[in-house]
Design a protein around this motif. Structure first.
Motif, PDB file in Angstrom:
ATOM      1  N   VAL A 158      -9.610   4.153   1.054  1.00  0.00           N
ATOM      2  CA  VAL A 158      -8.784   3.053   1.556  1.00  0.00           C
ATOM      3  C   VAL A 158      -7.395   3.529   1.976  1.00  0.00           C
ATOM      4  O   VAL A 158      -6.707   2.849   2.749  1.00  0.00           O
ATOM      5  CB  VAL A 158      -8.649   1.930   0.502  1.00  0.00           C
ATOM      6  CG1 VAL A 158      -9.998   1.352   0.149  1.00  0.00           C
ATOM      7  CG2 VAL A 158      -7.947   2.431  -0.757  1.00  0.00           C
ATOM      8  N   PHE A 159      -6.960   4.697   1.498  1.00  0.00           N
ATOM      9  CA  PHE A 159      -5.648   5.225   1.861  1.00  0.00           C
ATOM     10  C   PHE A 159      -5.722   6.202   3.037  1.00  0.00           C
ATOM     11  O   PHE A 159      -4.690   6.650   3.525  1.00  0.00           O
ATOM     12  CB  PHE A 159      -5.010   5.942   0.665  1.00  0.00           C
ATOM     13  CG  PHE A 159      -4.786   5.057  -0.532  1.00  0.00           C
ATOM     14  CD1 PHE A 159      -3.730   4.160  -0.560  1.00  0.00           C
ATOM     15  CD2 PHE A 159      -5.630   5.111  -1.616  1.00  0.00           C
ATOM     16  CE1 PHE A 159      -3.526   3.340  -1.655  1.00  0.00           C
ATOM     17  CE2 PHE A 159      -5.436   4.301  -2.723  1.00  0.00           C
ATOM     18  CZ  PHE A 159      -4.377   3.405  -2.739  1.00  0.00           C
ATOM     19  N   HIS A 160      -6.932   6.550   3.472  1.00  0.00           N
ATOM     20  CA  HIS A 160      -7.089   7.586   4.492  1.00  0.00           C
ATOM     21  C   HIS A 160      -7.019   6.984   5.885  1.00  0.00           C
ATOM     22  O   HIS A 160      -7.975   7.050   6.666  1.00  0.00           O
ATOM     23  CB  HIS A 160      -8.411   8.331   4.290  1.00  0.00           C
ATOM     24  CG  HIS A 160      -8.568   8.911   2.920  1.00  0.00           C
ATOM     25  ND1 HIS A 160      -9.771   9.362   2.420  1.00  0.00           N
ATOM     26  CD2 HIS A 160      -7.653   9.121   1.949  1.00  0.00           C
ATOM     27  CE1 HIS A 160      -9.602   9.799   1.205  1.00  0.00           C
ATOM     28  NE2 HIS A 160      -8.324   9.662   0.888  1.00  0.00           N
ATOM     29  N   THR A 161      -5.893   6.400   6.213  1.00  0.00           N
ATOM     30  CA  THR A 161      -5.726   5.751   7.510  1.00  0.00           C
ATOM     31  C   THR A 161      -4.559   6.368   8.261  1.00  0.00           C
ATOM     32  O   THR A 161      -3.665   6.988   7.673  1.00  0.00           O
ATOM     33  CB  THR A 161      -5.456   4.247   7.324  1.00  0.00           C
ATOM     34  OG1 THR A 161      -4.222   4.080   6.603  1.00  0.00           O
ATOM     35  CG2 THR A 161      -6.582   3.581   6.551  1.00  0.00           C
TER      36      THR A 161
ATOM     37  N   ILE B 236       7.089  -5.370  -6.595  1.00  0.00           N
ATOM     38  CA  ILE B 236       6.832  -4.237  -5.689  1.00  0.00           C
ATOM     39  C   ILE B 236       8.133  -3.778  -5.037  1.00  0.00           C
ATOM     40  O   ILE B 236       8.419  -2.578  -4.949  1.00  0.00           O
ATOM     41  CB  ILE B 236       5.793  -4.629  -4.617  1.00  0.00           C
ATOM     42  CG1 ILE B 236       4.439  -4.911  -5.253  1.00  0.00           C
ATOM     43  CG2 ILE B 236       5.678  -3.542  -3.556  1.00  0.00           C
ATOM     44  CD1 ILE B 236       3.757  -3.726  -5.856  1.00  0.00           C
ATOM     45  N   HIS B 237       8.950  -4.718  -4.569  1.00  0.00           N
ATOM     46  CA  HIS B 237      10.233  -4.371  -3.943  1.00  0.00           C
ATOM     47  C   HIS B 237      11.147  -3.673  -4.936  1.00  0.00           C
ATOM     48  O   HIS B 237      11.854  -2.709  -4.583  1.00  0.00           O
ATOM     49  CB  HIS B 237      10.908  -5.631  -3.405  1.00  0.00           C
ATOM     50  CG  HIS B 237      10.252  -6.164  -2.176  1.00  0.00           C
ATOM     51  ND1 HIS B 237      10.413  -7.463  -1.749  1.00  0.00           N
ATOM     52  CD2 HIS B 237       9.425  -5.587  -1.275  1.00  0.00           C
ATOM     53  CE1 HIS B 237       9.718  -7.653  -0.641  1.00  0.00           C
ATOM     54  NE2 HIS B 237       9.108  -6.519  -0.341  1.00  0.00           N
TER      55      HIS B 237
ATOM     56  N   LEU C  85       1.655  -1.436  -3.093  1.00  0.00           N
ATOM     57  CA  LEU C  85       2.875  -0.622  -3.038  1.00  0.00           C
ATOM     58  C   LEU C  85       2.876   0.265  -1.800  1.00  0.00           C
ATOM     59  O   LEU C  85       3.899   0.414  -1.116  1.00  0.00           O
ATOM     60  CB  LEU C  85       2.997   0.227  -4.298  1.00  0.00           C
ATOM     61  CG  LEU C  85       4.184   1.192  -4.313  1.00  0.00           C
ATOM     62  CD1 LEU C  85       5.501   0.435  -4.408  1.00  0.00           C
ATOM     63  CD2 LEU C  85       4.074   2.199  -5.456  1.00  0.00           C
ATOM     64  N   MET C  86       1.733   0.880  -1.478  1.00  0.00           N
ATOM     65  CA  MET C  86       1.662   1.766  -0.322  1.00  0.00           C
ATOM     66  C   MET C  86       1.840   0.987   0.981  1.00  0.00           C
ATOM     67  O   MET C  86       2.402   1.508   1.952  1.00  0.00           O
ATOM     68  CB  MET C  86       0.335   2.531  -0.317  1.00  0.00           C
ATOM     69  CG  MET C  86       0.272   3.619  -1.359  1.00  0.00           C
ATOM     70  SD  MET C  86       1.678   4.760  -1.191  1.00  0.00           S
ATOM     71  CE  MET C  86       1.548   5.684  -2.709  1.00  0.00           C
ATOM     72  N   ASP C  87       1.378  -0.240   1.014  1.00  0.00           N
ATOM     73  CA  ASP C  87       1.632  -1.088   2.187  1.00  0.00           C
ATOM     74  C   ASP C  87       3.135  -1.292   2.377  1.00  0.00           C
ATOM     75  O   ASP C  87       3.652  -1.243   3.502  1.00  0.00           O
ATOM     76  CB  ASP C  87       0.939  -2.437   2.024  1.00  0.00           C
ATOM     77  CG  ASP C  87      -0.563  -2.331   2.167  1.00  0.00           C
ATOM     78  OD1 ASP C  87      -1.025  -1.379   2.824  1.00  0.00           O
ATOM     79  OD2 ASP C  87      -1.283  -3.196   1.618  1.00  0.00           O
TER      80      ASP C  87
ATOM     81  N   ASN D 175       9.099   2.404   5.630  1.00  0.00           N
ATOM     82  CA  ASN D 175       9.236   3.776   6.148  1.00  0.00           C
ATOM     83  C   ASN D 175       9.863   4.714   5.109  1.00  0.00           C
ATOM     84  O   ASN D 175      10.826   5.429   5.372  1.00  0.00           O
ATOM     85  CB  ASN D 175      10.072   3.774   7.431  1.00  0.00           C
ATOM     86  CG  ASN D 175       9.950   5.086   8.194  1.00  0.00           C
ATOM     87  OD1 ASN D 175       8.917   5.751   8.141  1.00  0.00           O
ATOM     88  ND2 ASN D 175      11.013   5.475   8.881  1.00  0.00           N
ATOM     89  N   VAL D 176       9.286   4.734   3.914  1.00  0.00           N
ATOM     90  CA  VAL D 176       9.758   5.598   2.834  1.00  0.00           C
ATOM     91  C   VAL D 176       9.016   6.930   2.933  1.00  0.00           C
ATOM     92  O   VAL D 176       7.833   7.025   2.600  1.00  0.00           O
ATOM     93  CB  VAL D 176       9.528   4.950   1.460  1.00  0.00           C
ATOM     94  CG1 VAL D 176      10.029   5.867   0.352  1.00  0.00           C
ATOM     95  CG2 VAL D 176      10.225   3.605   1.394  1.00  0.00           C
TER      96      VAL D 176
END
Length: 860
Positions: free
Chosen positions: A312-315, A260-261, A287-289, A295-296
């Protein structure tokens, strides 16, 4: 991949598959049972179903000393259970429809695949082999337990299962598997789907990129059949339109943090600001976490249908990074009656319906009791009664506003039903099979259903056309989604376009790009801006004639932001158009409050004078001043004060129509009463002289009322003609101030409005002239002086009104008009009735006939 799948199939067929063997002559016996979560209903024909009702499968550890424990599932998915229930609803609808499959009852066996290939394959094998312990048939032949299978939703699962079912020509209609590889008719001869292939989705993605001129992009894809095949197609199609892929990274299967990194480092180092992602939410969420953690920002994400609408991404945490995301989504549909059906669900004790019991326990945080022992390990949770109210819940299960996968499952069931219906309509001797034979509904074979399924052609109640091409693919149509922020800081997904592969004019992209939210938290759009400074009323936007990184200044009123022009203005950063401020004379602002207060005070003063006159109606001051006309005048003045309220507040059609009509009729009633009152005063004076003894016979009470009503009726006619031919309507005027919309009432017909005012002016002028000529009457006829003074005030106010109204901008023009109404009404009220109230209340000794006649004698 294919070798791996083949190996898997062999292993499952060898070790895990439910099989039947001939133990003794004519007897086939089941060798074992799989432990599966499911639902069932008997019927003449059975349709199987595979759904992802749980997110996670747990496999017990293998000791190799005893038979392994069966795997179990965790993390119940309410949205996926809704998809399963939608299939049940569709079958229920078909069974109730006398015109579709008459005299045939459909049943179902539904199983949970727990998003695991092993469980999915067990469930599929249970469907096609059956779960009966034994049956008698020398050849172990006969109709299969299920005539077709709806599912599986996963591409990898569908590849494995369809590879086996295709050998026996068992039809499989998936509602969510999109891998383009499944369009290979040689490998998957009985596979169909109601969701478009990824080949179409990739073309839709490329159309969006081409539309915006985004030629330099990055690509992420999941490590499965869905992601790998989609990425291959994307590389080919992007090159065809002249674009380039700067990087192409595969999301790891095991969510390895080091991988992921590395992927995130590639994204940050790349100059591509547009990132296309073909992945399911499970692969992408880690990856989104990390994107949020590091802070990308400054990337324009393009989502595939597998995560474009995923909640799950709508936060709020991911809003600064995913705000403005564009995505391809499955076509949304509507299913009448589904919500009530979902509410109607109740659990039972049948172990084959354990999926409903699991759902019930998760929904209401309770447990069912079996033999005095609570099921599960949750400890102190309450006991389920089975009578809990689903209407009191708010979960994805009962949310039918975004039916996408559920709608596809619904279409899959109806496709099978229409195929079976067409099969039943076959006439013997004209059938499609060998010897022109038809299928036998008693001994129906799945391969016969495949033949009719290929020719299915019908339209859903929502209006969508359903048919399959030669590869078993449905007509491709997608919704284009855009992620925007809600007022509460969360992400809202909105439909901003449609991609239609099945359009008669070819592939069509309809995209409302200006409804999209390109930047978030006051950050710039994902590309550098060539035009750094834009004038007010414009926004920075990409200019197609410039390189991809350049933006131009587009006017906000050009209709691109909204179908209604001139309703938007640029924000302070000039990078987005926002709705203009709407201005109107409001009840909440000081000016509106002041005018409303004056209106109500004037109305109260009129009511007070009416009470005073009514109480002293037999006194000389009231009687000698024509009490009937005085009361009529007070009533009309009260209406004049109250009509001011129609000019305050947001203009609506009924207030725009009523305000001028009420104003015009009220003032004509008022001025005509004064006119008749003046004429009566003159007639009374004339009748006191020998040459005018018969003057009063023309001004009796009936004549007075008739004259007032006739004069008022003419104004009613003018208003009626005006309102029916060119009625006033609410109008948003942006000509006064560019950055604001003045909400006002357009008069409709200038001629009608002019006639209304002109008629009032004519009556006022005549009243003033008569009162002026009668001003030198004796003192006890000083009513003429009061009328003269009141009409002088009235005319002065309305003469001054015209230039003030024309020169006042926006809501202040309405304020000027209401002020004129109030000023003229107060002028009439004070000038005519204040002297009388003064005598009645403060000098009652002068309110006698002798006093009045004495004054007259003195003057003589």
């Amino acid at each position: 991949i294919e070798m791996w799948i083949t190996l898997k199939i062999c292993l499952y067929l060898s070790f895990n598959c439910i099989s039947a063997s001939v133990l003794r002559s004519g007897i086939c016996q089941l060798q074992g049972h799989f432990k599966l979560n499911g639902m069932f209903q008997d019927g003449d024909l059975i349709i199987g179903g595979l759904f992802e009702v749980h997110f996670l499968t747990v496999f017990p550890e293998l000791s190799f000393r005893k038979e392994p424990e069966p795997p179990y599932c965790e993390q119940f998915d309410m949205a996926s259970f809704q998809q399963a229930q939608t299939m049940v609803f569709a079958i229920d609808e078909i069974n109730k429809n006398p015109n579709l499959l008459p005299n045939i009852t459909l049943g179902y066996y539904l199983y949970d695949n727990c998003v695991k290939l092993g469980v999915a394959f067990r469930a599929a094998t249970a469907l096609v082999s059956g779960t009966e312990e034994s049956f008698s048939n020398v050849n172990c032949a006969g109709p299969p337990p299920v005539i077709a299978v709806v599912g599986d939703p996963g591409s990898t699962h569908s590849i494995a299962i369809s590879s086996v079912l295709g050998l026996f020509k068992v039809p499989m209609v998936s509602y969510f598997a999109t891998c383009s590889c499944l369009s290979d008719r040689k490998k998957y001869p009985s596979f169909f789907r109601t969701i478009p292939s990824d080949a179409f989705q990739v073309r839709a993605m490329v159309q969006i990129l081409k539309h915006f001129g985004w030629t330099w992009v990055g690509l992420l894809y999941s490590d499965d059949d869905y992601g790998i095949h989609a990425s291959q197609s994307f590389h080919q199609d992007v090159q065809l339109f002249g674009g380039c892929v700067d990087f192409s990274e595969m999301l790891p299967r095991d969510n390895n943090r080091r991988d992921i990194h590395n992927i995130l480092a590639v994204i940050q180092a790349s100059t591509a600001r547009v990132v296309v992602v073909f992945s399911t939410e499970a692969y992408l969420l880690p990856l989104m976490d990390e994107v949020a953690l590091q802070n990308v920002t400054g990337r324009q994400w393009i989502a595939s249908e597998a995560w474009a609408t995923s909640p799950v991404f709508h936060t709020q945490r991911l809003l600064p990074f995913l705000g403005g995301t564009l995505g391809i989504a499955i076509r949304r549909g509507e299913i009448q009656g589904l919500r009530e059906f979902l509410y109607y669900l109740r659990p039972d004790s049948n172990p084959r319906n354990n999926m409903v019991r699991i759902f019930w326990e998760k929904m209401f945080a309770c447990n069912f009791e079996t033999g005095g022992r609570k099921i599960g390990v949750e400890g102190e949770r309450k006991v389920c009664t089975g009578q809990e109210d689903l209407r009191s819940t708010d979960t994805p299960y009962t949310d039918v506003s975004e039916l996408r996968a559920s709608y596809n499952a619904y279409k899959a069931v109806f496709a099978l039903a229409h195929a079976l219906h067409d099969l039943m309509q076959c006439e013997e001797g004209r059938g499609p099979f060998s010897g022109n034979s038809c299928a036998d509904i008693i001994n129906l074979q799945p391969w016969q259903v495949v033949h009719y399924l290929q020719k299915v052609n019908f339209t859903t109640g929502f209006g969508d056309h359903v048919s399959f091409d030669e590869n078993g693919d449905a007509l491709a149509i997608y919704d284009v989604m855009n992620w925007q922020p809600n007022p509460d800081g969360a992400i809202r997904v909105s439909t901003v376009g449609v991609v239609n592969e099945g359009a008669t004019e070819g592939r069509v992209l309809t995209l409302d790009e200006d409804a999209m939210f390109w930047n978030f938290e006051n950050k710039k759009p994902p590309h550098s801006v060539c035009s750094e400074s834009c004038p007010p009323g414009t926004r920075r936007a990409r200019k197609k004639s410039l390189p991809i990184c350049c933006y131009d200044c587009l006017p906000c009123g050009d209709g691109e932001i909204s179908n209604t022009t001139d309703e938007f203005w640029s924000n302070p950063n000039k990078d987005q158009c926002v709705p203009k401020e709407v201005e109107f004379l409001s009840y909440e602002e000081p000016l509106g409050i002041s005018l409303t207060t004056a209106s109500l005070l004037g109305s109260c003063f009129c009511a007070l004078v009416m009470v005073i006159f009514c109480h002293h109606r037999n006194t000389p001051v009231v009687r000698t001043n024509n009490s009937e006309l005085s009361f009529l005048l007070l009533l009309s003045l009260k209406l004049c004060f109250l009509c001011v309220l129609l000019f305050i507040g947001r203009p609506q059609l009924w207030t725009c129509q009523l305000r001028h009509a009420a104003f015009g009729i009220s003032f004509v009633l008022c001025v005509s009463s004064i006119l008749v009152k003046t004429m009566v005063v003159i007639a009374v004076f004339k009748s006191s002289r020998p040459e005018g003894k018969n003057a009063m016979k023309w001004f009796g009470a009936a004549q007075q009322r008739g004259t007032v009503m006739a004069l008022t009726a003419l104004q009613v006619v003018i208003c009626t003609v005006w309102l029916t031919t060119a009625s006033p309507t609410p109008y948003k005027n942006s000509q006064y101030i560019n950055s604001k919309i003045v909400y006002e009432c357009a008069v409709g017909s200038v001629a009608g409005f002019s006639m209304l005012l002109g008629y009032i002016g004519l009556l006022a002028a005549v009243s003033f002239l008569l009162a002026f000529l009668a001003r030198n009457l004796p003192d006890h006829f000083n009513e003429a002086k009061f009328i003269t003074f009141s009409m002088l005030i009235f005319c002065a106010v309305w003469i001054a009104f015209v230039p003030a109204y024309v020169s006042s901008p926006g809501k202040y023009a309405v304020a000027v008009e209401t002020f004129a109404i109030l000023a003229s009404s107060f002028g009439l009220l004070v000038a005519i009735f204040a002297p009388k109230c003064y005598i009645i209340l403060l000098h009652p000794e002068r309110n006698t006939k002798k006093a009045i006649m004495g004054r007259a004698t003195q003057n003589k």
